[in-house]
Design a protein around this motif. Structure first.
Motif, PDB file in Angstrom:
ATOM      1  N   ASP A 254       0.733  -1.205   0.234  1.00 30.18           N
ATOM      2  CA  ASP A 254      -0.105   0.141   0.197  1.00 30.18           C
ATOM      3  C   ASP A 254       0.812   1.141   0.106  1.00 30.18           C
ATOM      4  OD1 ASP A 254      -2.520  -1.119  -0.257  1.00 30.18           O
ATOM      5  OD2 ASP A 254      -2.679  -1.176   2.131  1.00 30.18           O
ATOM      6  N   MET A 255       1.798   1.288   0.785  1.00 29.59           N
ATOM      7  CA  MET A 255       2.701   2.415   0.917  1.00 29.59           C
ATOM      8  C   MET A 255       3.416   2.618  -0.383  1.00 29.59           C
ATOM      9  SD  MET A 255       4.512   2.840   4.462  1.00 29.59           S
ATOM     10  CE  MET A 255       5.164   1.183   4.517  1.00 29.59           C
ATOM     11  N   ALA A 256       3.805   1.601  -0.971  1.00 26.85           N
ATOM     12  CA  ALA A 256       4.459   1.616  -2.336  1.00 26.85           C
ATOM     13  C   ALA A 256       3.419   2.051  -3.452  1.00 26.85           C
ATOM     14  CB  ALA A 256       4.921   0.213  -2.820  1.00 26.85           C
ATOM     15  N   LEU A 257       2.289   1.719  -3.494  1.00 24.87           N
ATOM     16  CA  LEU A 257       1.208   2.163  -4.425  1.00 24.87           C
ATOM     17  C   LEU A 257       1.111   3.661  -4.338  1.00 24.87           C
ATOM     18  CD1 LEU A 257      -0.878   1.356  -6.574  1.00 24.87           C
ATOM     19  CD2 LEU A 257      -2.370   0.745  -4.864  1.00 24.87           C
ATOM     20  N   ALA A 258       0.922   4.019  -3.144  1.00 25.06           N
ATOM     21  CA  ALA A 258       0.712   5.168  -2.815  1.00 25.06           C
ATOM     22  C   ALA A 258       1.835   6.254  -3.354  1.00 25.06           C
ATOM     23  CB  ALA A 258       0.283   5.863  -1.387  1.00 25.06           C
ATOM     24  N   SER A 259       3.123   5.736  -3.092  1.00 28.32           N
ATOM     25  CA  SER A 259       4.166   6.455  -3.140  1.00 28.32           C
ATOM     26  C   SER A 259       4.300   6.646  -4.825  1.00 28.32           C
ATOM     27  CB  SER A 259       5.523   5.961  -2.772  1.00 28.32           C
ATOM     28  OG  SER A 259       5.361   5.837  -1.309  1.00 28.32           O
ATOM     29  N   SER A 260       3.871   5.691  -5.426  1.00 25.98           N
ATOM     30  CA  SER A 260       4.146   5.671  -7.041  1.00 25.98           C
ATOM     31  C   SER A 260       2.984   6.611  -7.710  1.00 25.98           C
ATOM     32  CB  SER A 260       3.947   4.238  -7.518  1.00 25.98           C
ATOM     33  OG  SER A 260       2.536   3.760  -7.423  1.00 25.98           O
ATOM     34  N   THR A 261       2.087   7.372  -6.890  1.00 22.67           N
ATOM     35  CA  THR A 261       1.151   7.867  -7.387  1.00 22.67           C
ATOM     36  C   THR A 261       1.051   9.319  -6.954  1.00 22.67           C
ATOM     37  OG1 THR A 261      -0.554   6.930  -6.273  1.00 22.67           O
ATOM     38  CG2 THR A 261      -0.321   6.126  -8.573  1.00 22.67           C
ATOM     39  N   ALA A 262       0.855   9.326  -5.680  1.00 20.15           N
ATOM     40  CA  ALA A 262       0.742  10.487  -5.087  1.00 20.15           C
ATOM     41  C   ALA A 262       1.690  11.856  -5.079  1.00 20.15           C
ATOM     42  CB  ALA A 262       0.610  10.730  -3.395  1.00 20.15           C
ATOM     43  N   PRO A 263       3.111  11.707  -5.101  1.00 24.44           N
ATOM     44  CA  PRO A 263       4.103  12.387  -5.373  1.00 24.44           C
ATOM     45  C   PRO A 263       3.897  13.236  -6.693  1.00 24.44           C
ATOM     46  CG  PRO A 263       5.225  10.781  -4.535  1.00 24.44           C
ATOM     47  CD  PRO A 263       3.968  10.146  -4.685  1.00 24.44           C
ATOM     48  N   LYS A 264       3.511  12.550  -7.752  1.00 21.54           N
ATOM     49  CA  LYS A 264       3.469  13.205  -9.184  1.00 21.54           C
ATOM     50  C   LYS A 264       2.190  13.944  -9.244  1.00 21.54           C
ATOM     51  CE  LYS A 264       4.401  14.264 -13.054  1.00 21.54           C
ATOM     52  NZ  LYS A 264       5.168  15.461 -13.350  1.00 21.54           N
ATOM     53  N   MET A 265       1.015  13.338  -8.476  1.00 23.23           N
ATOM     54  CA  MET A 265      -0.127  14.259  -8.468  1.00 23.23           C
ATOM     55  C   MET A 265      -0.055  15.377  -7.739  1.00 23.23           C
ATOM     56  SD  MET A 265      -3.095  11.671  -7.344  1.00 23.23           S
ATOM     57  CE  MET A 265      -3.489  10.274  -8.556  1.00 23.23           C
ATOM     58  N   LEU A 266       0.760  15.361  -6.691  1.00 23.78           N
ATOM     59  CA  LEU A 266       1.060  16.679  -6.055  1.00 23.78           C
ATOM     60  C   LEU A 266       1.762  17.689  -6.633  1.00 23.78           C
ATOM     61  CD1 LEU A 266       1.564  15.257  -2.385  1.00 23.78           C
ATOM     62  CD2 LEU A 266      -0.415  16.230  -3.317  1.00 23.78           C
ATOM     63  N   GLY A 267       2.909  17.273  -7.447  1.00 23.35           N
ATOM     64  CA  GLY A 267       3.549  17.948  -8.440  1.00 23.35           C
ATOM     65  C   GLY A 267       2.694  18.693  -9.363  1.00 23.35           C
ATOM     66  N   ILE A 268       1.546  18.084  -9.651  1.00 26.32           N
ATOM     67  CA  ILE A 268       0.755  18.608 -10.813  1.00 26.32           C
ATOM     68  C   ILE A 268      -0.051  19.586 -10.192  1.00 26.32           C
ATOM     69  CG2 ILE A 268      -1.168  18.124 -12.370  1.00 26.32           C
ATOM     70  CD1 ILE A 268       0.167  15.293 -12.896  1.00 26.32           C
ATOM     71  N   PHE A 269      -0.719  19.225  -9.100  1.00 23.76           N
ATOM     72  CA  PHE A 269      -1.750  20.044  -8.484  1.00 23.76           C
ATOM     73  C   PHE A 269      -1.319  21.228  -7.810  1.00 23.76           C
ATOM     74  CE2 PHE A 269      -4.214  15.948  -7.572  1.00 23.76           C
ATOM     75  CZ  PHE A 269      -4.997  15.989  -8.823  1.00 23.76           C
ATOM     76  N   TRP A 270      -0.012  21.362  -7.259  1.00 21.77           N
ATOM     77  CA  TRP A 270       0.533  22.335  -6.420  1.00 21.77           C
ATOM     78  C   TRP A 270       1.780  23.065  -7.176  1.00 21.77           C
ATOM     79  CZ3 TRP A 270       1.209  19.952  -0.803  1.00 21.77           C
ATOM     80  CH2 TRP A 270      -0.231  19.787  -0.275  1.00 21.77           C
ATOM     81  N   PHE A 271       2.568  22.356  -8.010  1.00 22.60           N
ATOM     82  CA  PHE A 271       3.698  22.910  -8.526  1.00 22.60           C
ATOM     83  C   PHE A 271       3.774  23.199 -10.163  1.00 22.60           C
ATOM     84  CE2 PHE A 271       4.849  20.726  -4.668  1.00 22.60           C
ATOM     85  CZ  PHE A 271       5.480  22.026  -3.893  1.00 22.60           C
TER      86      PHE A 271
END
Length: 317
Positions: free
Chosen positions: A71-88
């Protein structure tokens, strides 16, 4: 030269995020960030709790630790890039990195499904043939079952990026998604993608049909065994041990099936709704799983309380 200029293979993709909701990306990033943090914290607590408490050194909790790591690996493969799109506004993603993200996302999803099957088998053995539980589900067997799940996922998903690599990508580079999803990437190719589509749907259907079939079979056997028990208290206790696992199954498969169906037959579903559900499918189960097991499983609940509160409170209960 002109032909080469016209047919220049693109080097990167542009991830839109959530189409139609670009003005709200900054706000959408907040729940994504919270889900990601809760996933890392919750699953870490589960792993540490099982590791520190000798009474939890059982197959059921070993599988739960595997689920937590995945679960941690799955979230880590998606959330950082999503946050990059949404915030930066970091919408660009290199072609090969996009394929790597796609590969890991789908691999971790299949591993998750396989672990849910393993956990269903664990409950089947515990309830239907309890006297043989320790002899059937030994530690080496648990490790082998986990390894088989990982190898299956790796081999099943591996052809997808390899099949995409052979496709020409000349003009379309905008992905209407918040991450590199298989079908979203395939649709941009400047060639016939029948093989890619056929392989993608065959993998998805085979995993869902096989795994849900095995889980359903396990629970049919479990229910038959439970209803043969004469004591109402024994029935409730037996079913109670399955509650957390059933919740996990529903949390994982419900949005997964919705996302799968809308992507292929839900033509009237707005893209924003589809992408939100596809994102929730990857972010919510990893967040909810440790909460479900923490609330529904007394042993874990007591040990987690022991980590954060005084031992006296736990022993006095």
């Amino acid at each position: 030269m002109g032909d080469n200029a016209t047919h220049y293979h693109i080097s990167s993709f542009f991830l839109i995020g959530i189409p139609g909701l670009q003005d709200f990306h900054c706000w959408i990033g907040i729940p994504v960030f919270l889900l990601f943090v809760l996933t890392l914290l919750g699953n870490s607590v589960i792993i540490v709790t099982v590791k520190l408490e000798p009474s939890l050194q059982q197959p059921m909790y070993f599988f739960l630790c595997m689920l937590a790591v995945n679960d941690m690996a799955l979230a880590s493969s998606t959330a950082p890039k999503m946050l990059g799109i949404f915030w930066f506004d970091a919408h660009r993603v290199v072609f090969n990195i996009c394929l790597a993200q796609m590969y890991f996302i789908h691999t971790f999803c299949i591993i998750e499904s396989g672990l849910l099957v393993a956990m269903a088998f664990d409950r089947f053995v515990a309830i239907c043939i309890p006297l043989r539980y320790t002899t059937i589900l030994t530690t080496p067997v648990v490790v082998k079952v986990g390894a088989i799940g990982v190898i299956r996922a790796i081999l099943m998903v591996l052809p997808s990026p390899l099949l995409i690599k052979r496709l020409p990508y000349y003009t379309k580079y905008v992905i209407n998604h918040a991450y590199c999803e298989h079908m979203a990437v395939v649709k941009l190719a400047s060639a016939n993608t029948f093989i890619n589509r056929a392989y993608g749907i065959s993998v998805a259907l085979s995993v869902v049909i096989l795994d849900l079939g095995l889980i359903a079979t396990s629970y049919i056997k479990i229910l038959q065994a439970v209803f043969r028990l004469s004591s109402q208290n024994a029935r409730s206790k037996a079913l109670g041990t399955c509650a957390a696992h059933v919740c996990t199954i529903l949390v994982f498969y419900t949005p997964a099936l919705f996302s799968f169906l809308t992507h292929r037959i839900g033509k009237k579903v707005p893209p924003s709704i589809h992408i939100i559900f596809a994102s929730l499918y990857l972010l919510v189960p990893p967040t909810v799983n440790p909460l479900v097991y923490g609330v529904k499983t007394k042993q874990i609940r007591d040990q987690v309380m022991g980590l954060f509160f005084s031992k006296k409170k736990i022993s006095s209960k």
